[in-house]
Design a protein around this motif. Structure first.
Motif, PDB file in Angstrom:
ATOM      1  N   THR A   1       0.806  -1.216   0.000  1.00 17.92           N
ATOM      2  CA  THR A   1       0.000   0.000   0.000  1.00 17.92           C
ATOM      3  C   THR A   1       0.842   1.271   0.000  1.00 17.92           C
ATOM      4  OG1 THR A   1      -1.743  -1.171   1.200  1.00 17.92           O
ATOM      5  CG2 THR A   1      -1.815   1.246   1.249  1.00 17.92           C
ATOM      6  N   TYR A   2       1.855   1.318   0.839  1.00 17.96           N
ATOM      7  CA  TYR A   2       2.583   2.574   1.068  1.00 17.96           C
ATOM      8  C   TYR A   2       3.981   2.636   0.449  1.00 17.96           C
ATOM      9  CZ  TYR A   2      -1.150   3.266   4.393  1.00 17.96           C
ATOM     10  OH  TYR A   2      -2.384   3.393   4.970  1.00 17.96           O
ATOM     11  N   ARG A   3       4.460   1.508  -0.069  1.00 19.36           N
ATOM     12  CA  ARG A   3       5.782   1.478  -0.701  1.00 19.36           C
ATOM     13  C   ARG A   3       5.690   0.715  -2.024  1.00 19.36           C
ATOM     14  NH1 ARG A   3       9.803   3.175   2.066  1.00 19.36           N
ATOM     15  NH2 ARG A   3      11.315   1.788   1.095  1.00 19.36           N
ATOM     16  N   PRO A   4       4.771   1.146  -2.891  1.00 18.95           N
ATOM     17  CA  PRO A   4       4.509   0.365  -4.107  1.00 18.95           C
ATOM     18  C   PRO A   4       5.715   0.220  -5.026  1.00 18.95           C
ATOM     19  CG  PRO A   4       3.450   2.512  -4.237  1.00 18.95           C
ATOM     20  CD  PRO A   4       3.947   2.351  -2.821  1.00 18.95           C
ATOM     21  N   GLN A   5       6.585   1.214  -5.071  1.00 18.17           N
ATOM     22  CA  GLN A   5       7.768   1.098  -5.939  1.00 18.17           C
ATOM     23  C   GLN A   5       8.698   0.011  -5.418  1.00 18.17           C
ATOM     24  OE1 GLN A   5       9.202   5.114  -5.927  1.00 18.17           O
ATOM     25  NE2 GLN A   5       7.702   5.813  -7.431  1.00 18.17           N
ATOM     26  N   ALA A   6       8.996   0.040  -4.128  1.00 23.08           N
ATOM     27  CA  ALA A   6       9.859  -0.993  -3.540  1.00 23.08           C
ATOM     28  C   ALA A   6       9.189  -2.362  -3.641  1.00 23.08           C
ATOM     29  CB  ALA A   6      10.175  -0.656  -2.085  1.00 23.08           C
ATOM     30  N   TYR A   7       7.887  -2.412  -3.383  1.00 25.19           N
ATOM     31  CA  TYR A   7       7.137  -3.667  -3.445  1.00 25.19           C
ATOM     32  C   TYR A   7       7.209  -4.275  -4.842  1.00 25.19           C
ATOM     33  CZ  TYR A   7       3.195  -6.899  -3.014  1.00 25.19           C
ATOM     34  OH  TYR A   7       2.404  -8.020  -2.999  1.00 25.19           O
ATOM     35  N   SER A   8       7.076  -3.435  -5.865  1.00 24.52           N
ATOM     36  CA  SER A   8       7.075  -3.939  -7.239  1.00 24.52           C
ATOM     37  C   SER A   8       8.441  -4.487  -7.654  1.00 24.52           C
ATOM     38  CB  SER A   8       6.621  -2.847  -8.211  1.00 24.52           C
ATOM     39  OG  SER A   8       7.595  -1.824  -8.306  1.00 24.52           O
ATOM     40  N   GLN A   9       9.500  -4.138  -6.933  1.00 27.33           N
ATOM     41  CA  GLN A   9      10.838  -4.644  -7.233  1.00 27.33           C
ATOM     42  C   GLN A   9      11.053  -6.063  -6.703  1.00 27.33           C
ATOM     43  OE1 GLN A   9      13.055  -2.891  -9.206  1.00 27.33           O
ATOM     44  NE2 GLN A   9      11.228  -1.634  -9.448  1.00 27.33           N
TER      45      GLN A   9
END
Length: 103
Positions: A18-26
């Protein structure tokens, strides 16, 4: 994996999604469960180490209840700090067109 660690992993997964979508998508989709379980394991270790440090040595003349309170307080403080630092870090800065990551 115990229930507390699994709970940490679930909280971290939802927070990052939810709050760190860029890091999550990596994180590759097939590796996300392992990533967050490992993060939870690291958190448990850090909480244990930090709680011992915060609690300090036994106090001469300390009653059993006082010691229990000191240890519980140190554990709660350590858990709060580590969860905030490791599992639920600050949200990413929003950029134009950004949205929560999708599974």
């Amino acid at each position: 994996m115990d229930e507390t660690s699994r709970g940490y992993a679930v909280r971290a997964h939802e927070h990052w999604k939810t709050y760190r979508p860029q890091a999550y998508s990596q994180i590759p989709a097939g590796e996300r469960e392992d990533f967050f379980l490992e993060l939870a394991f690291q958190a448990r270790e850090q909480i244990t180490e930090r709680a011992a440090s915060l609690a300090g040595p036994d106090v001469p003349g300390e009653s059993g209840l006082d010691k229990l309170g000191r240890l519980n307080n140190a554990r709660a403080m350590a858990e709060e700090q580590v969860i905030r630092e490791l599992l639920l870090p600050e949200p990413e800065t929003k950029t134009a067109g950004s949205s929560p990551a999708q599974d």
